[in-house]
Design an enzyme around this catalytic site. Structure first.
Site, PDB file in Angstrom:
ATOM      1  N   HIS A 101       3.534 -12.303  -1.985  1.00  0.00           N
ATOM      2  CA  HIS A 101       2.295 -12.188  -2.965  1.00  0.00           C
ATOM      3  C   HIS A 101       2.331 -13.293  -3.937  1.00  0.00           C
ATOM      4  O   HIS A 101       3.428 -13.592  -4.420  1.00  0.00           O
ATOM      5  CB  HIS A 101       2.031 -10.908  -3.795  1.00  0.00           C
ATOM      6  CG  HIS A 101       2.207  -9.645  -3.170  1.00  0.00           C
ATOM      7  ND1 HIS A 101       3.391  -8.916  -2.626  1.00  0.00           N
ATOM      8  CD2 HIS A 101       1.376  -8.740  -2.646  1.00  0.00           C
ATOM      9  CE1 HIS A 101       3.182  -8.016  -2.022  1.00  0.00           C
ATOM     10  NE2 HIS A 101       1.871  -7.736  -2.084  1.00  0.00           N
ATOM     11  N   ASP A 104       4.593 -12.623  -6.938  1.00  0.00           N
ATOM     12  CA  ASP A 104       6.000 -12.481  -6.544  1.00  0.00           C
ATOM     13  C   ASP A 104       6.722 -13.664  -7.052  1.00  0.00           C
ATOM     14  O   ASP A 104       7.766 -13.711  -7.544  1.00  0.00           O
ATOM     15  CB  ASP A 104       6.204 -12.057  -5.092  1.00  0.00           C
ATOM     16  CG  ASP A 104       5.743 -10.866  -4.566  1.00  0.00           C
ATOM     17  OD1 ASP A 104       5.266 -10.044  -5.194  1.00  0.00           O
ATOM     18  OD2 ASP A 104       5.393 -10.933  -3.398  1.00  0.00           O
ATOM     19  N   GLU A 268       1.780  -1.082   9.172  1.00  0.00           N
ATOM     20  CA  GLU A 268       3.108  -0.765   8.546  1.00  0.00           C
ATOM     21  C   GLU A 268       3.567   0.490   8.966  1.00  0.00           C
ATOM     22  O   GLU A 268       2.674   1.633   9.020  1.00  0.00           O
ATOM     23  CB  GLU A 268       2.937  -0.967   6.982  1.00  0.00           C
ATOM     24  CG  GLU A 268       4.375  -0.500   6.335  1.00  0.00           C
ATOM     25  CD  GLU A 268       4.301  -0.497   4.925  1.00  0.00           C
ATOM     26  OE1 GLU A 268       3.640  -1.587   4.258  1.00  0.00           O
ATOM     27  OE2 GLU A 268       4.588   0.520   4.151  1.00  0.00           O
ATOM     28  N   HIS A 271       3.048   3.419   6.453  1.00  0.00           N
ATOM     29  CA  HIS A 271       1.546   3.720   5.916  1.00  0.00           C
ATOM     30  C   HIS A 271       1.123   4.674   7.365  1.00  0.00           C
ATOM     31  O   HIS A 271       0.017   5.563   7.119  1.00  0.00           O
ATOM     32  CB  HIS A 271       0.565   2.409   6.038  1.00  0.00           C
ATOM     33  CG  HIS A 271       1.253   1.448   4.841  1.00  0.00           C
ATOM     34  ND1 HIS A 271       0.331   0.338   4.440  1.00  0.00           N
ATOM     35  CD2 HIS A 271       2.110   1.814   3.913  1.00  0.00           C
ATOM     36  CE1 HIS A 271       1.120   0.056   3.467  1.00  0.00           C
ATOM     37  NE2 HIS A 271       2.186   0.643   2.989  1.00  0.00           N
ATOM     38  N   ASP A 296       4.738  -4.587   9.513  1.00  0.00           N
ATOM     39  CA  ASP A 296       5.653  -4.433   8.303  1.00  0.00           C
ATOM     40  C   ASP A 296       6.646  -3.472   8.689  1.00  0.00           C
ATOM     41  O   ASP A 296       6.143  -2.024   8.783  1.00  0.00           O
ATOM     42  CB  ASP A 296       4.780  -3.942   7.076  1.00  0.00           C
ATOM     43  CG  ASP A 296       4.415  -5.285   6.225  1.00  0.00           C
ATOM     44  OD1 ASP A 296       4.458  -6.088   6.883  1.00  0.00           O
ATOM     45  OD2 ASP A 296       3.892  -5.030   5.060  1.00  0.00           O
ATOM     46  N   ASP A 307       5.165   6.513  -0.632  1.00  0.00           N
ATOM     47  CA  ASP A 307       5.553   5.196   0.233  1.00  0.00           C
ATOM     48  C   ASP A 307       6.917   4.794  -0.080  1.00  0.00           C
ATOM     49  O   ASP A 307       6.938   3.961  -0.975  1.00  0.00           O
ATOM     50  CB  ASP A 307       4.432   4.027  -0.344  1.00  0.00           C
ATOM     51  CG  ASP A 307       4.141   2.971   0.710  1.00  0.00           C
ATOM     52  OD1 ASP A 307       4.704   3.010   1.989  1.00  0.00           O
ATOM     53  OD2 ASP A 307       3.683   1.700   0.202  1.00  0.00           O
ATOM     54  N   ASP A 309       9.149   3.306   1.570  1.00  0.00           N
ATOM     55  CA  ASP A 309       9.526   1.734   2.023  1.00  0.00           C
ATOM     56  C   ASP A 309      10.968   1.783   2.201  1.00  0.00           C
ATOM     57  O   ASP A 309      11.508   0.710   1.641  1.00  0.00           O
ATOM     58  CB  ASP A 309       9.183   0.549   0.846  1.00  0.00           C
ATOM     59  CG  ASP A 309       7.507   0.427   1.100  1.00  0.00           C
ATOM     60  OD1 ASP A 309       6.864   0.903   2.117  1.00  0.00           O
ATOM     61  OD2 ASP A 309       6.962  -0.404   0.198  1.00  0.00           O
ATOM     62  N   ASP A 339       9.143  -4.897   4.980  1.00  0.00           N
ATOM     63  CA  ASP A 339       8.549  -4.322   3.593  1.00  0.00           C
ATOM     64  C   ASP A 339       9.142  -3.351   3.112  1.00  0.00           C
ATOM     65  O   ASP A 339       8.730  -2.259   3.410  1.00  0.00           O
ATOM     66  CB  ASP A 339       7.084  -4.113   3.968  1.00  0.00           C
ATOM     67  CG  ASP A 339       6.243  -4.130   2.764  1.00  0.00           C
ATOM     68  OD1 ASP A 339       7.084  -3.824   1.531  1.00  0.00           O
ATOM     69  OD2 ASP A 339       5.021  -3.754   2.730  1.00  0.00           O
TER      70      ASP A 339
HETATM   71  C1  XLS Z   1       1.779  -1.684  -0.418  1.00  0.00           C
HETATM   72  C2  XLS Z   1       1.806  -2.645   0.793  1.00  0.00           C
HETATM   73  C3  XLS Z   1       1.932  -4.090   0.258  1.00  0.00           C
HETATM   74  C4  XLS Z   1       1.630  -5.276   1.613  1.00  0.00           C
HETATM   75  C5  XLS Z   1       1.042  -6.402   0.969  1.00  0.00           C
HETATM   76  O1  XLS Z   1       1.864  -0.653   0.160  1.00  0.00           O
HETATM   77  O2  XLS Z   1       2.460  -2.468   1.953  1.00  0.00           O
HETATM   78  O3  XLS Z   1       3.042  -4.641   0.145  1.00  0.00           O
HETATM   79  O4  XLS Z   1       2.218  -5.231   2.553  1.00  0.00           O
HETATM   80  O5  XLS Z   1       0.336  -6.384  -0.141  1.00  0.00           O
HETATM   81 CA    CA Z   2       3.258  -3.525   3.680  1.00  0.00          CA
HETATM   82 CA    CA Z   3       4.509   0.400   2.074  1.00  0.00          CA
END
Ligand code: XLS
Ligand code: CA
Ligand code: CA
Length: 438
Positions: A101, A104, A268, A271, A296, A307, A309, A339
């Site tokens: 991003h 970032d 993702e 998600h 992702d 989430d 991750d 991710d």
């Molecule tokens: C957040 C998202 C984010 C996207 C990019 O949950 O996964 O990280 O991948 O903005």
């Molecule tokens: Ca993502």
């Molecule tokens: Ca995520």
């Protein structure tokens, strides 16, 4: 120059019998599987935000991770350090791509102009590192969710000024991604949704989102950016209802607003779980509609409703994912972006290596297993037989549009009843899959 991951050298492939935790057991970049090198199949990417910015804070506690690149006198010096840490890490791990991003990589300034100039300065550092290593962005994106100005949304904000700010930020992030030779650009609608319907004009907000994406398509042409645009579905978090709920909602949205030809999806895993789907379902839905773009690769936790991750470690999920990706013809611009962040208690820089090595190995195994299943026709033969009634006679006539309800009615009146079904053989197929997973 400071070495941030001192003591860790280039990670080597040592094969399945190796007990070295800092070696690949399955991922062998140059090994050819199903006609391509593993590196080309996977196009692995590192997520800048999780690996180099996320200190492990959660709503209950402060950051925990040791991140020596953050020990710098000011925000710009920190940003330069982060860039160097990222490239040192990718080089040692043997990964060719990173995703970022705008915020970032460079800090937000007092004004948009200052933020842009910070970004330009760090983009030069990134470019220098890219030229030295050959590593490139898989995709770039803009953070349109962290700053308080986006509390009501970005493209879907009730405030036209905020729409404008988001547009300016995306334009800049796209220019930088283009300048760095990124293969794609992601739109994740972090705050494009709502908390309360009482203060929300949903139809108007969705029209604004579509307007925003059309403007982005136009600007992409203007600046000559050739990368692929992606929408990343997510059903909730941070807002309660997000417009890009899942792959199907995104596809309907893109169709309604005439955007399908300009976008693919970045699916993702976590998600998909949050949307109540399996990862493979989202991948297959996107593939079936010609919009599977990038992935992702992470995992959620079904016992936690948010989430998380986490790094992907589940071999079944990797096999299903690689089956879908290979069926769709593999990645063109996209790839597998991790991710994911290490656990809050995994605090040392070396933990980043353990996390990524495990994730790359699990996808390498997934690839080899999926390729073997496909080569042997182990599932495809059954699938083909299951739909055989569509290959000739009645089925072929329906698919070719040769018959209407009148002909269909007559056919069944003459025949009396439908031919009996064959078994779906679910358990046999599950057993076949397990035979390949070794
Ligand atoms: C957040 C998202 C984010 C996207 C990019 O949950 O996964 O990280 O991948 O903005
Ligand atoms: Ca993502
Ligand atoms: Ca995520």
């Amino acid at each position: 120059m400071t070495e941030f991951f001192a003591g860790v050298g280039k990670i080597q492939y040592e094969g399945p019998d190796s007990k070295n935790p800092l070696a690949f057991k399955h991922y062998n970049a140059e090994e050819v599987v199903a006609g391509e090198t593993m590196a080309r199949h996977m196009r692995f990417s590192i997520a800048y935000w999780h690996s180099f910015c996320n200190g492990g804070a959660d709503p209950f506690g402060l950051p925990t991770r040791h991140m020596p690149w953050l020990d710098a006198p000011d925000a710009m010096a920190t940003a330069r350090n982060k860039a160097r840490a990222c490239f040192e890490f990718c080089e040692k791990l043997g990964v060719d791509f990173y995703c970022f991003h705008d915020r970032d990589v460079a800090p937000e300034g007092e004004t948009l102009a200052e933020s842009n100039s910070n970004l330009d300065e760090i983009a030069k550092v990134l470019k220098g590192e890219q030229e030295r290593t050959g590593i490139r962005p898989l995709w770039g994106t803009a953070c349109l969710f962290a700053h308080p100005r986006f509390m009501h949304g970005a493209a879907t904000s009730c405030n036209a000024d905020v729409f404008d700010y988001a547009a300016a930020q995306v334009a800049k992030a796209m220019e930088v991604t283009c300048e760095l030779g990124g293969s794609g650009y992601v739109f994740w609608g972090g705050r494009e949704g709502y908390k309360s319907i009482l203060n929300t004009d949903m139809g108007r907000e969705m029209d604004h989102l579509a307007k925003f994406l059309h403007l982005a398509v136009e600007y992409k042409k203007q600046i000559g950016f050739k990368g692929q645009f992606y929408i990343e579905p997510k059903p909730k978090e941070p807002t309660k209802h997000q417009y890009d709920f899942d792959a199907a909602a995104c596809y309907a949205f893109l169709q309604k607003y005439g955007l399908v030809e300009h976008f693919k999806l970045n699916i993702e895993a976590n998600h998909a779980t949050l949307a109540g789907h399996e990862f493979a379902h989202e991948l297959q839905f996107a593939a079936a509609n010609g919009i599977l773009g990038s992935v992702d690769a992470n995992r959620g936790d079904t016992l936690l409703g948010w989430d998380t991750d986490q790094f992907p470690t589940n071999l079944y999920d990797a096999v299903f994912a690689m089956l879908a990706i290979l069926d769709a013809g593999g990645f063109t611009t996209g790839g597998l972006n991790f991710d994911a962040h290490v656990a809050r208690e995994s605090i040392e820089p070396v933990d980043l290596f353990h996390a990524h090595i495990g994730a790359m190995d699990v996808f390498a195994r997934g690839l080899k297993i999926a390729a073997a299943i496909r080569e042997d026709g182990a599932l495809a033969d059954h699938l083909a037989r299951r739909y055989a009634s569509w290959n000739s006679g009645l089925g072929a006539d329906i698919e070719a549009g040769k018959v209407g309800f009148a002909e269909l009615g007559k056919y069944m009146l003459d025949k009396g009843n439908a031919a009996p079904n064959e078994s779906g053989r679910v358990e046999m197929l599950e057993n076949i899959l397990n035979d390949y997973i070794r």
